[in-house]
Design a protein around this motif. Structure first.
Motif, short mmCIF file in Angstrom:
data_model
loop_
_atom_site.label_atom_id
_atom_site.label_comp_id
_atom_site.label_asym_id
_atom_site.label_seq_id
_atom_site.Cartn_x
_atom_site.Cartn_y
_atom_site.Cartn_z
N THR A 96 3.96 1.37 -1.17
CA THR A 96 4.57 1.43 -2.50
C THR A 96 3.62 2.10 -3.49
O THR A 96 4.01 2.96 -4.27
CB THR A 96 4.91 0.01 -3.01
N TYR A 97 2.34 1.73 -3.42
CA TYR A 97 1.35 2.31 -4.32
C TYR A 97 1.26 3.83 -4.10
O TYR A 97 1.27 4.60 -5.07
CB TYR A 97 -0.01 1.64 -4.09
N ALA A 98 1.18 4.25 -2.82
CA ALA A 98 1.12 5.68 -2.53
C ALA A 98 2.37 6.38 -3.05
O ALA A 98 2.30 7.51 -3.57
CB ALA A 98 0.97 5.91 -1.02
N CYS A 99 3.51 5.71 -2.93
CA CYS A 99 4.77 6.27 -3.40
C CYS A 99 4.76 6.43 -4.92
O CYS A 99 5.25 7.42 -5.46
CB CYS A 99 5.93 5.39 -2.94
N LEU A 100 4.17 5.46 -5.63
CA LEU A 100 4.07 5.55 -7.09
C LEU A 100 3.22 6.75 -7.50
O LEU A 100 3.52 7.45 -8.46
CB LEU A 100 3.48 4.26 -7.67
N MET B 278 0.83 -1.21 0.00
CA MET B 278 0.00 0.00 0.00
C MET B 278 0.86 1.25 0.00
O MET B 278 0.53 2.25 -0.65
CB MET B 278 -0.96 -0.01 1.19
N LEU C 36 -0.52 -4.88 -4.37
CA LEU C 36 -0.07 -3.79 -5.23
C LEU C 36 -0.86 -3.77 -6.54
O LEU C 36 -1.37 -2.73 -6.97
CB LEU C 36 1.44 -3.92 -5.52
N VAL D 85 10.60 2.28 2.00
CA VAL D 85 9.83 1.09 1.64
C VAL D 85 10.78 -0.05 1.28
O VAL D 85 10.58 -1.19 1.69
CB VAL D 85 8.88 1.39 0.46
#
Lengths: 188, 181
Positions: free
Chosen positions: A123-127, A121, B148, B127
């Motif tokens: 990682t997704y926010a970071c993307l 989650m 993801l 992360v």
């Protein structure tokens, strides 16, 4: 006084029912605006803009803003405290539960599954923030040129931040402030 | 008393330097909470983040309450919570009172475009560091990949992601336990 109490009550409800972070409070703000007339939907849009260009949790920024406009500093403080009170109580309860059942197999196995989900989650926010930070989607939509899609200045800054963070491992504050200055100087 | 003040001031810094949603405070939490004070481990931060996603309220406050109460009980939770919201209350009140055209300032926009780049890199490295500790075997890698992809393709609620992953963790470990016997 009654305004302060009503403010606190409205934001207590938002804090109790908005699940999933700051943006989840938005529907509650629209509802408060419709019922009380304390602020307009235009104010909410302004608040989001201000919130996006200030530090701190979106929800608290919103409650402070609305509280201040409705009842001054006392309003800002009471709305913000009321907003965080429900989650404060709920987390205290969960925290005690976790302390008690830390060694429990089922709890440990649940955490084993939850941690990678958290990583995904974030990682997704970071993307999402990477897309906003490194790409010029608006310019690309106009010109259609792939070279316009990438913000080269931002990529360079990103590489510089990464290299110096890996090498010197300074406090994140250093890089945030440095990037702000570079953003102003080189007109990002 | 000293530790309460440290909780308050650490979370004050977290609140002051978190630009973006709950995820953006991860690098600050790693530095202040894990490295500087050892109040929680990186794995615990992941637990708190997941729980904070599925419980009401602001994620920063939820995480603060968790770490504060773990360290110093209810008063500790209170100190951390007040710390993380104090900067917002001060800054937003000042802006609302004096600089309503603040958000239209070009300088602010440039500064934030720069800050977003730093946040991307800092969160990315955080992360990565945590992923190396949390994605330890095939099942955890599959869970992360599934969540993801689900987030990229759908508007799935974080609650579903967290509850489903918890269930997957329990089921997989239960099967593993049986196979081991």
């Amino acid at each position: 006084m009654s305004t302060l109490l009503r403010l606190a009550w409205e934001f207590f409800k938002a804090g109790l029912f908005a699940i999933g972070g700051g943006l989840a409070t938005l529907p509650f703000l629209y509802d408060i605006s419709r019922r009380t007339g304390w602020f307009t939907t235009r104010d909410i849009t302004d608040m989001i803009a201000v919130s996006e260009s200030t530090p701190g949790p979106l929800g608290v920024n919103m409650s402070t803003y609305v509280g201040f406009h409705t009842a001054g500093v006392a309003g800002a403080v009471s709305a913000s405290l009321a907003l965080v009170l429900p989650s404060f109580i709920i987390i205290l309860i969960i925290s005690n539960f976790l302390k008690k059942y830390k060694e429990n197999r089922v709890v440990q196995n649940a955490m084993y599954g939850i941690r990678p989900a958290s990583v995904a989650m974030i990682t997704y926010a970071c993307l999402l923030v990477a897309r906003a930070a490194l790409l010029n989607t608006e310019l690309f939509a106009v010109t259609g040129a792939l070279t316009d899609l990438i913000s080269w200045k931002a990529i360079l800054l990103g590489i510089a931040v990464l290299a110096s963070y890996l090498k010197f491992k300074k406090h994140p504050i250093v890089y945030i402030l440095g990037a702000a200055v570079i953003g102003i100087v080189f007109r990002f | 008393m000293k530790e309460l003040w440290e909780l308050y001031s650490s979370f004050f810094r977290v609140g002051l330097f978190t630009f973006g949603g709950g995820y953006a405070m991860l690098p600050m939490l790693q530095k202040e909470i894990v490295e500087k004070h050892g109040w929680a481990t990186e794995e615990e931060l992941m637990d708190y983040y997941a729980i904070g996603q599925c419980t009401p309220g602001v994620i920063a406050v939820n995480t603060g309450t968790f770490i504060g109460s773990k360290t110093k009980g209810v008063v500790g939770g209170l100190a951390a919570t007040l710390g993380v919201i104090t900067p917002s209350i001060i800054i937003i009140t000042l802006i609302a009172a004096f600089f309503m055209n603040y958000k239209d300032s070009e300088t602010v926009a440039h500064a934030f475009a720069g800050i977003r780049v730093a946040v991307t890199v800092l969160v990315g490295t955080s992360v990565w560091k945590i992923a190396k500790k949390s994605l330890i075997d095939l099942p955890t890698i599959l869970i992360a990949a599934a969540v993801l992809v689900l987030n990229l393709l759908t508007n799935v609620s974080p609650i579903i992601s967290v509850v489903a992953s918890a269930a997957a963790g329990i089921l997989l470990k239960a099967r593993e336990g049986r196979a081991g016997k």
